[in-house]
Design a protein around this motif. Structure first.
Motif, PDB file in Angstrom:
ATOM      1  N   TRP A 126     -34.170 -69.349  38.885  1.00 48.91           N
ATOM      2  CA  TRP A 126     -34.335 -69.463  40.323  1.00 48.91           C
ATOM      3  C   TRP A 126     -35.384 -68.524  40.883  1.00 48.91           C
ATOM      4  O   TRP A 126     -35.742 -68.611  42.050  1.00 48.91           O
ATOM      5  CB  TRP A 126     -32.998 -69.304  41.051  1.00 48.91           C
ATOM      6  CG  TRP A 126     -32.255 -68.032  40.752  1.00 48.91           C
ATOM      7  CD1 TRP A 126     -31.310 -67.849  39.784  1.00 48.91           C
ATOM      8  CD2 TRP A 126     -32.377 -66.787  41.430  1.00 48.91           C
ATOM      9  NE1 TRP A 126     -30.846 -66.561  39.811  1.00 48.91           N
ATOM     10  CE2 TRP A 126     -31.484 -65.883  40.824  1.00 48.91           C
ATOM     11  CE3 TRP A 126     -33.163 -66.334  42.489  1.00 48.91           C
ATOM     12  CZ2 TRP A 126     -31.348 -64.565  41.236  1.00 48.91           C
ATOM     13  CZ3 TRP A 126     -33.025 -65.016  42.905  1.00 48.91           C
ATOM     14  CH2 TRP A 126     -32.129 -64.154  42.281  1.00 48.91           C
ATOM     15  N   LEU A 127     -35.906 -67.614  40.060  1.00 45.53           N
ATOM     16  CA  LEU A 127     -36.971 -66.722  40.536  1.00 45.53           C
ATOM     17  C   LEU A 127     -38.291 -67.474  40.685  1.00 45.53           C
ATOM     18  O   LEU A 127     -38.594 -68.362  39.898  1.00 45.53           O
ATOM     19  CB  LEU A 127     -37.223 -65.591  39.545  1.00 45.53           C
ATOM     20  CG  LEU A 127     -36.139 -64.557  39.358  1.00 45.53           C
ATOM     21  CD1 LEU A 127     -36.552 -63.606  38.263  1.00 45.53           C
ATOM     22  CD2 LEU A 127     -35.880 -63.812  40.637  1.00 45.53           C
ATOM     23  N   ARG A 128     -39.078 -67.065  41.668  1.00 47.08           N
ATOM     24  CA  ARG A 128     -40.446 -67.565  41.787  1.00 47.08           C
ATOM     25  C   ARG A 128     -41.346 -66.511  41.156  1.00 47.08           C
ATOM     26  O   ARG A 128     -41.431 -65.384  41.631  1.00 47.08           O
ATOM     27  CB  ARG A 128     -40.823 -67.785  43.252  1.00 47.08           C
ATOM     28  CG  ARG A 128     -42.269 -68.228  43.418  1.00 47.08           C
ATOM     29  CD  ARG A 128     -42.581 -68.620  44.847  1.00 47.08           C
ATOM     30  NE  ARG A 128     -42.382 -67.537  45.785  1.00 47.08           N
ATOM     31  CZ  ARG A 128     -43.325 -67.068  46.608  1.00 47.08           C
ATOM     32  NH1 ARG A 128     -44.521 -67.596  46.628  1.00 47.08           N
ATOM     33  NH2 ARG A 128     -43.059 -66.086  47.430  1.00 47.08           N
ATOM     34  N   GLN A 173     -34.873 -52.023  39.218  1.00 44.75           N
ATOM     35  CA  GLN A 173     -34.402 -51.391  40.451  1.00 44.75           C
ATOM     36  C   GLN A 173     -34.669 -52.265  41.670  1.00 44.75           C
ATOM     37  O   GLN A 173     -33.845 -52.349  42.576  1.00 44.75           O
ATOM     38  CB  GLN A 173     -35.067 -50.025  40.644  1.00 44.75           C
ATOM     39  CG  GLN A 173     -34.675 -48.985  39.627  1.00 44.75           C
ATOM     40  CD  GLN A 173     -33.193 -48.708  39.622  1.00 44.75           C
ATOM     41  OE1 GLN A 173     -32.573 -48.487  40.648  1.00 44.75           O
ATOM     42  NE2 GLN A 173     -32.597 -48.765  38.440  1.00 44.75           N
ATOM     43  N   ALA A 174     -35.808 -52.936  41.702  1.00 48.11           N
ATOM     44  CA  ALA A 174     -36.198 -53.734  42.872  1.00 48.11           C
ATOM     45  C   ALA A 174     -35.451 -55.063  42.957  1.00 48.11           C
ATOM     46  O   ALA A 174     -35.256 -55.594  44.051  1.00 48.11           O
ATOM     47  CB  ALA A 174     -37.709 -53.976  42.863  1.00 48.11           C
ATOM     48  N   GLN A 175     -35.084 -55.642  41.820  1.00 46.00           N
ATOM     49  CA  GLN A 175     -34.395 -56.940  41.779  1.00 46.00           C
ATOM     50  C   GLN A 175     -35.085 -57.984  42.673  1.00 46.00           C
ATOM     51  O   GLN A 175     -34.474 -58.585  43.558  1.00 46.00           O
ATOM     52  CB  GLN A 175     -32.929 -56.778  42.189  1.00 46.00           C
ATOM     53  CG  GLN A 175     -32.076 -56.061  41.155  1.00 46.00           C
ATOM     54  CD  GLN A 175     -31.937 -56.855  39.859  1.00 46.00           C
ATOM     55  OE1 GLN A 175     -31.499 -57.994  39.866  1.00 46.00           O
ATOM     56  NE2 GLN A 175     -32.312 -56.236  38.753  1.00 46.00           N
ATOM     57  N   PRO A 176     -36.378 -58.220  42.438  1.00 49.53           N
ATOM     58  CA  PRO A 176     -37.124 -59.161  43.286  1.00 49.53           C
ATOM     59  C   PRO A 176     -36.715 -60.611  43.039  1.00 49.53           C
ATOM     60  O   PRO A 176     -36.260 -60.957  41.948  1.00 49.53           O
ATOM     61  CB  PRO A 176     -38.567 -58.935  42.849  1.00 49.53           C
ATOM     62  CG  PRO A 176     -38.447 -58.532  41.403  1.00 49.53           C
ATOM     63  CD  PRO A 176     -37.200 -57.694  41.346  1.00 49.53           C
ATOM     64  N   GLU A 177     -36.882 -61.423  44.041  1.00 50.24           N
ATOM     65  CA  GLU A 177     -36.661 -62.864  43.912  1.00 50.24           C
ATOM     66  C   GLU A 177     -37.980 -63.624  43.823  1.00 50.24           C
ATOM     67  O   GLU A 177     -37.992 -64.793  43.483  1.00 50.24           O
ATOM     68  CB  GLU A 177     -35.819 -63.378  45.077  1.00 50.24           C
ATOM     69  CG  GLU A 177     -34.414 -62.817  45.055  1.00 50.24           C
ATOM     70  CD  GLU A 177     -33.540 -63.360  46.163  1.00 50.24           C
ATOM     71  OE1 GLU A 177     -33.967 -64.285  46.893  1.00 50.24           O
ATOM     72  OE2 GLU A 177     -32.411 -62.849  46.307  1.00 50.24           O
ATOM     73  N   SER A 178     -39.071 -62.927  44.159  1.00 50.64           N
ATOM     74  CA  SER A 178     -40.405 -63.524  44.016  1.00 50.64           C
ATOM     75  C   SER A 178     -41.351 -62.455  43.481  1.00 50.64           C
ATOM     76  O   SER A 178     -41.324 -61.314  43.919  1.00 50.64           O
ATOM     77  CB  SER A 178     -40.901 -64.083  45.347  1.00 50.64           C
ATOM     78  OG  SER A 178     -40.972 -63.063  46.329  1.00 50.64           O
ATOM     79  N   ILE A 179     -42.163 -62.850  42.490  1.00 50.73           N
ATOM     80  CA  ILE A 179     -43.057 -61.913  41.795  1.00 50.73           C
ATOM     81  C   ILE A 179     -44.433 -62.554  41.680  1.00 50.73           C
ATOM     82  O   ILE A 179     -44.550 -63.737  41.353  1.00 50.73           O
ATOM     83  CB  ILE A 179     -42.528 -61.599  40.380  1.00 50.73           C
ATOM     84  CG1 ILE A 179     -41.146 -60.935  40.461  1.00 50.73           C
ATOM     85  CG2 ILE A 179     -43.512 -60.716  39.602  1.00 50.73           C
ATOM     86  CD1 ILE A 179     -40.442 -60.824  39.114  1.00 50.73           C
ATOM     87  N   LEU A 180     -45.456 -61.740  41.901  1.00 53.63           N
ATOM     88  CA  LEU A 180     -46.830 -62.140  41.645  1.00 53.63           C
ATOM     89  C   LEU A 180     -47.386 -61.200  40.591  1.00 53.63           C
ATOM     90  O   LEU A 180     -47.376 -59.981  40.771  1.00 53.63           O
ATOM     91  CB  LEU A 180     -47.680 -62.070  42.923  1.00 53.63           C
ATOM     92  CG  LEU A 180     -49.158 -62.418  42.745  1.00 53.63           C
ATOM     93  CD1 LEU A 180     -49.325 -63.890  42.340  1.00 53.63           C
ATOM     94  CD2 LEU A 180     -49.928 -62.113  44.028  1.00 53.63           C
ATOM     95  N   ASP A 181     -47.854 -61.753  39.482  1.00 51.44           N
ATOM     96  CA  ASP A 181     -48.459 -60.991  38.392  1.00 51.44           C
ATOM     97  C   ASP A 181     -49.972 -61.120  38.522  1.00 51.44           C
ATOM     98  O   ASP A 181     -50.533 -62.186  38.286  1.00 51.44           O
ATOM     99  CB  ASP A 181     -47.969 -61.564  37.058  1.00 51.44           C
ATOM    100  CG  ASP A 181     -48.598 -60.904  35.836  1.00 51.44           C
ATOM    101  OD1 ASP A 181     -49.345 -59.913  35.995  1.00 51.44           O
ATOM    102  OD2 ASP A 181     -48.340 -61.393  34.720  1.00 51.44           O
TER     103      ASP A 181
END
Length: 194
Positions: A55-57, A18-26
């Motif tokens: 292309w995602l971070r 739902q969020a479709q993030p382009e940058s993620i921190l786990d």
């Protein structure tokens, strides 16, 4: 542990979709499950199958260096090793921060303070944790695996949030923006279809 219950995986991935993030921190990389699942959901699903096409971070934080394995180098751009409570102060903003089976390893006050920091660094923060307190000590010599707190829906009352019980675990999506949360349609899929 470098792994966790699978109860909340579909709920967390529903939020990711739902969020479709382009940058993620786990936060709490462990084995690397969230990095791989996010790459599958947000890259492979769109035909970007090779790391050269991604292309995602996607970055991570892990306090226990011995958990490092080849998945880290495949799924993550960078894994910061150390304590999230101090590392987070020096990181950039992320569209999504996943805190999977981490917050229960902190005392309640330290966990709440961390949530405040994470909400400042992320547009959306997803927390997955055992429902209530679950006894657990160290694992494979890792003292950080001990559970120090239990969490329920009321513990997130100080934040705009959506939360639900997933069986043995609990998931909360929190943000500094209530309107942003409403825009995401985060009701659990089974609840939406009845």
């Amino acid at each position: 542990m470098p792994t966790s219950s699978f109860d909340h995986v579909s709920s967390v991935m529903h939020i990711v979709e739902q969020a479709q993030p382009e940058s993620i921190l786990d936060v709490g990389v462990g084995f690397g499950k969230w990095g791989i699942l996010c790459r599958e959901m947000l890259e492979a699903k769109h035909g970007r199958l090779r790391p050269s096409e991604w292309w995602l971070r996607i970055d991570g934080i892990e306090i226990h260096a011995p958990y490092e394995n080849p998945l880290w180098h495949l799924a993550y751009g960078h894994v910061f090793q150390g304590d999230v409570t101090t590392i987070i102060d020096d990181l950039d903003h992320y569209d999504l921060i996943i805190v999977g089976d981490v917050i229960e390893h902190l005392d309640k006050d330290a966990g709440t303070e961390l949530l405040h920091k994470l909400v400042q660094r992320g547009t959306l923060v997803v927390v997955a944790t055992p429902r209530g307190y679950m006894q657990q000590g160290e694992f494979l010599g890792n003292e950080y695996e001990a559970h120090r707190s239990g969490w329920e829906a009321q513990d997130f009352a100080g934040f705009p949030h959506v939360s639900w019980d997933t069986g043995l675990t609990f998931v909360a999506a929190i943000s500094s923006s209530e309107s942003y949360l409403r825009s995401l349609s985060l009701a659990p899929p089974l609840r939406r279809i009845g």
